[in-house]
Write an enzyme that holds these catalytic residues in place. Structure first.
Site, PDB file in Angstrom:
ATOM      1  N   LYS A 140       0.852  -1.187   0.000  1.00 58.99           N
ATOM      2  CA  LYS A 140       0.000   0.000   0.000  1.00 58.99           C
ATOM      3  C   LYS A 140       0.888   1.238   0.000  1.00 58.99           C
ATOM      4  CE  LYS A 140      -3.763   1.925   2.878  1.00 58.99           C
ATOM      5  NZ  LYS A 140      -4.578   1.655   4.090  1.00 58.99           N
ATOM      6  N   SER A 189      -9.395  -0.581   7.560  1.00 62.50           N
ATOM      7  CA  SER A 189      -8.865  -0.491   6.204  1.00 62.50           C
ATOM      8  C   SER A 189      -8.215  -1.751   5.656  1.00 62.50           C
ATOM      9  CB  SER A 189      -7.880   0.679   6.104  1.00 62.50           C
ATOM     10  OG  SER A 189      -8.560   1.895   6.260  1.00 62.50           O
ATOM     11  N   SER A 218      -9.157   1.545   3.254  1.00 65.32           N
ATOM     12  CA  SER A 218      -8.351   2.318   2.332  1.00 65.32           C
ATOM     13  C   SER A 218      -7.254   1.506   1.662  1.00 65.32           C
ATOM     14  CB  SER A 218      -7.726   3.503   3.076  1.00 65.32           C
ATOM     15  OG  SER A 218      -6.826   3.058   4.078  1.00 65.32           O
TER      16      SER A 218
END
Length: 391
Positions: free
Chosen positions: A33, A134, A110
């Site tokens: 990420k 997330s 996210s």
């Protein structure tokens, strides 16, 4: 640069780092990420002005280094919701990754790109972060194994911190065996330990879930029950379960407001309307507003400790809703975010580990079931996920 038919990776960014070891993950690939530092690359955090105003990282994040040293090769930076403030997976600047299991639905955020890349078979595993849900949300929406670890269990060094008393480093995998292999590396310990003997089915958590979610999960809960010596149905909360998300929201918002305030003042950055609105409202929270939530957090944590003991797990839906449609209007998506937090707040508020099990679907749309374990039981949760049959 990896071929990316899913839109899972940060556009125009080539970020490949060969494995530095020949360990238990030799021959595998992973994505990180875009909140994790990779030496020589800017950590963009899903916002062009953040990327513009920050220098390339000097060293790898601890989790990135651990996977490289274990023999896995990094093949790209995965898209994140803008500065990690989101749970549906839409990024105004970099796009919305495809949900390979439900292409007309959002992937969840996210850690959206990380989940998309794993669910679509582009990588074997991927790093994500989880503050308010997330990792758990995209794991549920994309039909993956995913863990939010005990707070502080995995090093967050070199990871952009949003809300320090909530932030954790987690990961995704499409099958239980890979999930456990990666877990052993990141947790730094063998996967296993004493089996859980008790499961508490959180009736209030199931009650606030939408009917399609409850119906999809009922057979999975029945299957899970056979793995425990004792199964009881009981409310998690002593009062209204929604008090948990109300407290979590205020505390987390106050923390990320403090985190991003210097950046906002110095860079006057561009934000999507949802992120800009969230930050503006968070800036209005004062210390007096946090007295009640802090006290509630201590009470909620004590409640969890009492319920779980050393041998218990709490069973609940990972999210109370199905993944929303990709084209859902802004106002509806904001309502969806509020619904998701109703359940993801529980482990985040109290610092407990939570694993998403991809055991159900509604007409082909993934529906996640979760187990929350005692603090420090991460290896045991991962072992349960590995050993429990997926079908």
């Amino acid at each position: 640069m990896i071929r990316d038919p899913l839109g899972a990776f940060v556009p125009g960014t080539a970020c490949v780092v060969q494995a530095t070891g020949d360990g238990p993950l030799a021959g595998t690939t992973f994505a990180a990420k875009d909140l994790f530092d990779v030496a020589g690359h800017v950590t963009g955090c899903g916002n062009p002005d953040w990327a513009r105003t920050h220098a390339p990282a000097k060293r790898h994040a601890a989790a990135v280094k651990a996977l490289l040293d274990a023999g896995s090769t990094l093949v790209g930076k995965a898209i994140t919701d803008e500065i990690s403030l989101g749970l549906v997976g839409r990024n105004r600047f970099e796009g919305t990754p495809l949900n390979p299991k439900a292409p007309d639905r959002v992937p969840g955020g996210s850690s959206s790109g990380s989940a998309s890349a794993v669910a679509g078979g582009l990588v074997d595993t991927a790093l994500g972060t989880d503050s308010g849900g997330s990792v758990r949300t995209p794991a549920a929406f994309c039909g993956l194994y995913g863990l939010r670890p005990t707070l502080g269990r995995i090093s967050c060094e070199g990871m952009m911190l949003q809300s320090p008393t909530f932030d954790t480093c987690g990961w995704f995998a499409a099958d239980g065996e890979m999930f456990a292999r990666v877990g052993a590396v990141l947790l730094g310990a063998p996967i296993g330990g004493p089996a859980f003997s008790r499961m508490i089915v959180a009736t209030d958590c199931f009650a606030i879930a939408d009917e399609p979610v409850r119906a999809a999960l009922a057979p999975a809960v029945a299957r899970l029950a056979g793995a425990f010596a004792s199964v009881v149905e009981a409310p998690l909360a002593t009062g209204d379960i929604l008090e948990w998300s109300a407290a979590q929201s205020l505390l987390q918002r106050a923390e990320f407001s403090a985190t991003f305030a210097p950046f906002v003042e110095a860079a006057v950055p561009r934000f999507s309307i949802e992120v800009g609105t969230t930050l503006a409202l968070a800036a209005l929270i004062g210390e007096a507003d946090l007295v009640g939530p802090k006290a509630f957090r201590a009470e909620a944590t004590a409640r969890m400790v009492d319920l779980l003991g050393d041998d218990g797990v709490i069973c609940l839906p990972t999210t109370p809703i199905l993944p929303p449609p990709r084209d859902e209007p802004f106002s509806a998506l904001m309502r969806s975010v509020g619904r998701i937090v109703e359940l993801t707040a529980i482990a985040g508020l109290t610092g407990h580990p939570q694993v998403n099990l991809p055991l159900a679907d509604h007409g082909g749309i993934p529906v996640g079931l979760s187990l929350i374990g005692p603090k420090g039981s991460d290896e045991r949760l991962v072992a349960f996920a590995r050993d429990f049959p997926a079908a």
